[in-house]
Scaffold this motif. Structure first.
Motif, PDB file in Angstrom:
ATOM      1  N   PRO A   6       3.796  10.955  18.808  1.00 18.08           N
ATOM      2  CA  PRO A   6       3.257  10.360  17.891  1.00 18.08           C
ATOM      3  C   PRO A   6       2.951   8.589  18.115  1.00 18.08           C
ATOM      4  N   ASN A   7       3.232   8.277  19.225  1.00 25.33           N
ATOM      5  CA  ASN A   7       3.348   6.922  19.752  1.00 25.33           C
ATOM      6  C   ASN A   7       1.990   6.629  20.400  1.00 25.33           C
ATOM      7  N   ALA A   8       0.790   6.964  19.741  1.00 27.27           N
ATOM      8  CA  ALA A   8      -0.506   6.908  20.182  1.00 27.27           C
ATOM      9  C   ALA A   8      -1.054   5.735  20.424  1.00 27.27           C
ATOM     10  N   HIS A   9      -0.513   4.499  19.701  1.00 25.60           N
ATOM     11  CA  HIS A   9      -1.052   3.167  19.550  1.00 25.60           C
ATOM     12  C   HIS A   9      -0.653   2.416  20.536  1.00 25.60           C
ATOM     13  N   HIS A  10       0.342   2.585  21.346  1.00 30.12           N
ATOM     14  CA  HIS A  10       0.988   1.666  22.232  1.00 30.12           C
ATOM     15  C   HIS A  10       0.961   2.665  23.744  1.00 30.12           C
ATOM     16  N   ALA A  11       0.151   2.353  24.369  1.00 32.60           N
ATOM     17  CA  ALA A  11      -0.206   2.819  25.760  1.00 32.60           C
ATOM     18  C   ALA A  11       1.239   2.833  26.414  1.00 32.60           C
ATOM     19  N   ASP A  54       1.767   4.467   6.060  1.00 33.64           N
ATOM     20  CA  ASP A  54       0.543   3.807   6.651  1.00 33.64           C
ATOM     21  C   ASP A  54      -0.293   4.957   7.302  1.00 33.64           C
ATOM     22  N   LEU A  55       0.274   5.841   8.125  1.00 30.17           N
ATOM     23  CA  LEU A  55      -0.670   6.933   8.667  1.00 30.17           C
ATOM     24  C   LEU A  55      -1.359   7.667   7.491  1.00 30.17           C
ATOM     25  N   LEU A  80      -7.923  13.004  15.662  1.00 29.89           N
ATOM     26  CA  LEU A  80      -8.517  11.696  15.031  1.00 29.89           C
ATOM     27  C   LEU A  80      -7.485  10.561  15.851  1.00 29.89           C
ATOM     28  N   GLY A  81      -6.923  10.877  17.008  1.00 33.01           N
ATOM     29  CA  GLY A  81      -5.984   9.804  17.751  1.00 33.01           C
ATOM     30  C   GLY A  81      -4.953   9.231  17.360  1.00 33.01           C
TER      31      GLY A  81
END
Lengths: 138, 138
Positions: free
Chosen positions: A81-86, A3-4, A64-65
């Motif tokens: 790497p867990n950037a998409h979950h606060a 995905d990434l 790139l976030g």
DNA sequence: TTCTTGACTTAGACATTATCCAATGTAGGA
DNA sequence: TCCTACATTGGATAATGTCTAAGTCAAGAA
């Protein structure tokens, strides 16, 4: 994780072996490596990868976030790497272990307007500190 | 600040010119100097003071709980003399300016027991990030 | 006051982490 | 397949912090 890589390619990233390996190393939950650890693990698969490339790639992923830079101890920065979950961090003051935690409540809401001094506040980091069970029993 | 020097002497500190100067540099509110800045300002008054002494003294003041070590940017640590009033930090992502702020609520209470993973949690740091008015208008 | 002593300071070497740069290599479009 | 702009390399350099051996001095003792 593919995905990434797909997302990155979509953003115009040139897909090189080095970048692929760095992205693979960062795959997973509760991963908080230093740049040097990422380099060492990447070098297991691609021995000639240079430190500069690892730093460059990590920096780009941060921009790139896709990953988050965490500096919990004033030493080396760590990459999450867990950037998409606060989430926030719980750090052992003795051994440096980091756990992701999810406090209740929204810390951003706890900063009233008159305490913002005209800043455009966009993010908040919370770091809990303590002693982990391992170190406490030692 | 003579309060501080008295407290330190009471704890068995030997009072030297170097330590006095470092303590004086850290006097005031909203002071967040790096070790190097402390050294530079101390050297204005006491030109021969060495970096090692500044680092030693800062480390001791931190151990004694008189100042707090803050690493907001992964670069140099900063030292905050406002250790006796609980507060958090608001950092400009562009210029690095730091303000002390006082959020409502108690972040420690926001971490439920089942999110503590057996840690003895003793402290919490909250860092708000944003753009300061100065940088926003530039 | 002077002496004594162990804590303090110093300069500079060293360690760690991160960035820069010029030369070389290569992914992906034409 | 060929081109070329982008990526990688390794070595130099920068920024920050720590360590050590030798000299210095604050503060209590006499």
């Amino acid at each position: 994780m593919s995905d990434l890589l797909e997302r990155l390619r979509g953003r115009g990233w040139r897909l090189t072996a080095q970048r692929r390996v760095v992205a693979e190393v960062l795959n997973g939950d509760h991963v908080h490596y230093t740049a040097d650890e990422v380099h060492a693990k990447a070098a297991d698969r691609l021995p000639e990868i240079s430190r500069a490339t690892v730093y460059n790639t990590l920096g780009e992923l941060v921009s790139l976030g896709e990953i988050i830079e965490v500096s919990t101890d004033g030493r080396a920065k760590r990459y999450d790497p867990n950037a998409h979950h606060a989430h926030q961090h719980l750090v052992c003051a003795r051994c440096g272990t980091i756990r992701d935690v999810h406090p209740s409540g929204d810390p951003l809401a706890d900063l009233p307007a008159e305490q913002r001094f005209g800043f455009e506040v966009s993010a908040v980091e919370v770091t809990y500190r303590g002693i982990c069970p391992n170190c406490a029993s030692a």
